[in-house]
Design a protein around this motif. Sequence first.
Motif, PDB file in Angstrom:
ATOM      1  N   GLU A 208     -17.821 -32.512  23.188  1.00 22.21           N
ATOM      2  CA  GLU A 208     -19.321 -32.185  23.302  1.00 22.21           C
ATOM      3  C   GLU A 208     -19.780 -30.905  23.933  1.00 22.21           C
ATOM      4  OE1 GLU A 208     -20.940 -36.078  23.890  1.00 22.21           O
ATOM      5  OE2 GLU A 208     -20.865 -36.662  21.834  1.00 22.21           O
ATOM      6  N   ARG A 209     -19.233 -30.844  25.311  1.00 23.42           N
ATOM      7  CA  ARG A 209     -19.530 -29.966  26.061  1.00 23.42           C
ATOM      8  C   ARG A 209     -19.328 -28.702  25.713  1.00 23.42           C
ATOM      9  NH1 ARG A 209     -18.881 -30.917  32.585  1.00 23.42           N
ATOM     10  NH2 ARG A 209     -20.308 -29.342  33.403  1.00 23.42           N
ATOM     11  N   GLY A 210     -18.193 -28.618  25.084  1.00 17.23           N
ATOM     12  CA  GLY A 210     -17.727 -27.105  24.434  1.00 17.23           C
ATOM     13  C   GLY A 210     -18.442 -26.912  23.503  1.00 17.23           C
ATOM     14  N   GLU A 211     -19.161 -27.739  22.454  1.00 15.71           N
ATOM     15  CA  GLU A 211     -20.131 -27.422  21.476  1.00 15.71           C
ATOM     16  C   GLU A 211     -21.343 -26.836  22.200  1.00 15.71           C
ATOM     17  OE1 GLU A 211     -20.132 -27.584  18.106  1.00 15.71           O
ATOM     18  OE2 GLU A 211     -18.177 -27.758  18.199  1.00 15.71           O
ATOM     19  N   ARG A 212     -21.661 -27.465  23.311  1.00 13.51           N
ATOM     20  CA  ARG A 212     -23.033 -26.897  23.806  1.00 13.51           C
ATOM     21  C   ARG A 212     -23.036 -25.574  24.584  1.00 13.51           C
ATOM     22  NH1 ARG A 212     -23.115 -32.356  25.932  1.00 13.51           N
ATOM     23  NH2 ARG A 212     -22.469 -31.638  28.104  1.00 13.51           N
ATOM     24  N   VAL A 213     -21.743 -25.408  25.198  1.00 11.94           N
ATOM     25  CA  VAL A 213     -21.413 -24.262  25.699  1.00 11.94           C
ATOM     26  C   VAL A 213     -21.544 -22.875  24.648  1.00 11.94           C
ATOM     27  CG1 VAL A 213     -19.922 -22.798  26.994  1.00 11.94           C
ATOM     28  CG2 VAL A 213     -20.378 -25.025  27.868  1.00 11.94           C
TER      29      VAL A 213
ATOM     30  N   TYR B 109     -12.313 -24.548  31.577  1.00 12.07           N
ATOM     31  CA  TYR B 109     -12.442 -26.045  31.072  1.00 12.07           C
ATOM     32  C   TYR B 109     -11.306 -26.877  31.576  1.00 12.07           C
ATOM     33  CZ  TYR B 109     -16.134 -25.261  27.760  1.00 12.07           C
ATOM     34  OH  TYR B 109     -17.339 -25.020  27.280  1.00 12.07           O
TER      35      TYR B 109
ATOM     36  N   ARG C 116     -16.372 -36.280  25.539  1.00 14.53           N
ATOM     37  CA  ARG C 116     -17.338 -35.735  26.272  1.00 14.53           C
ATOM     38  C   ARG C 116     -16.919 -34.305  26.262  1.00 14.53           C
ATOM     39  NH1 ARG C 116     -17.920 -39.523  31.626  1.00 14.53           N
ATOM     40  NH2 ARG C 116     -18.952 -41.607  30.387  1.00 14.53           N
ATOM     41  N   SER C 117     -15.670 -33.821  26.594  1.00 18.86           N
ATOM     42  CA  SER C 117     -15.204 -32.362  26.621  1.00 18.86           C
ATOM     43  C   SER C 117     -15.478 -31.694  25.341  1.00 18.86           C
ATOM     44  CB  SER C 117     -13.621 -32.393  26.820  1.00 18.86           C
ATOM     45  OG  SER C 117     -13.257 -33.215  28.178  1.00 18.86           O
TER      46      SER C 117
ATOM     47  N   VAL D 256     -13.165 -28.240  34.497  1.00 22.28           N
ATOM     48  CA  VAL D 256     -14.301 -29.174  33.948  1.00 22.28           C
ATOM     49  C   VAL D 256     -13.810 -30.583  33.596  1.00 22.28           C
ATOM     50  CG1 VAL D 256     -16.011 -29.327  32.157  1.00 22.28           C
ATOM     51  CG2 VAL D 256     -15.826 -27.218  33.010  1.00 22.28           C
TER      52      VAL D 256
ATOM     53  N   GLU E 193     -14.366 -34.053  35.425  1.00 19.12           N
ATOM     54  CA  GLU E 193     -15.000 -35.097  34.679  1.00 19.12           C
ATOM     55  C   GLU E 193     -13.861 -36.343  34.718  1.00 19.12           C
ATOM     56  OE1 GLU E 193     -17.564 -37.070  32.273  1.00 19.12           O
ATOM     57  OE2 GLU E 193     -17.721 -35.021  32.999  1.00 19.12           O
TER      58      GLU E 193
END
Length: 253
Positions: A202-207, A158, A199-200, A161, A165
Amino acid sequence: MGAGHAHRLYRDAHSRVHALPPHTKLAAAFAFVLVVVSTPRTAMWAFALYAVLLAVVAHHARVPAGFLLKRLLIEVPFVAFALLMPFVAEGERTEVLGLSLSVNGLWGAWNVLAKGTLGVAASVLLAATTELRELLLGLERLKLPPLLVQIASFMIRYGDVVTDEMRRMRIARLSRGFEARGVRHWGVLAKSAGALFIRSYERGERVHLAMVSRGYSGSMPVIDEVTASRAEWSYALALPLSASVVCLLGWAL
């Protein structure tokens, strides 16, 4: 930890040191640092021998001196702190080039510089010969709590990541003619930082949802079973064992 992950400290080469299992190199580096720290500061010759041992390791690992010295610059703040010790420490004073310096401060500065430099050099050699993915596998092999290994793995990934970003957001600002030049632009940078955080997150939640949907239950599967033979352990521990002999002589002489 299934995918490879290169880092700037790693130097790709084909050597016997690179080929060693990661947990043997981790154990050897840790033991070497412990030996160095245990050495009496008055045994100056011992620290010179430690440096020779590390130079031998760097030679076998095909790590150039320039590569190693450049990455030793990370300890510059500690060097600055050590240089102040002779001036601020109390106790017996001595004259050096017309300056009144503390004897205890001089020994303390030498202690920090010698042991700190050797410790950083050993760490740089470890990082130069071991990929991050292998380091994580080595820590797991050495029975570090799996949760800590997972946290370290996610932090590494991350970190890249978030950095990527940030780069894209910076390019987007520049493409719109924005360039931070003063305090009046801090508001825009603050909004960018807030957007980056969201954004970070939300991306962590999706992962996490993707991992759960694929059967993640709190532990990562072990893809590569890392083992080491007796010969590999002997080769890896040659450095700390040699340093231990030097340390014992330092206390005896």
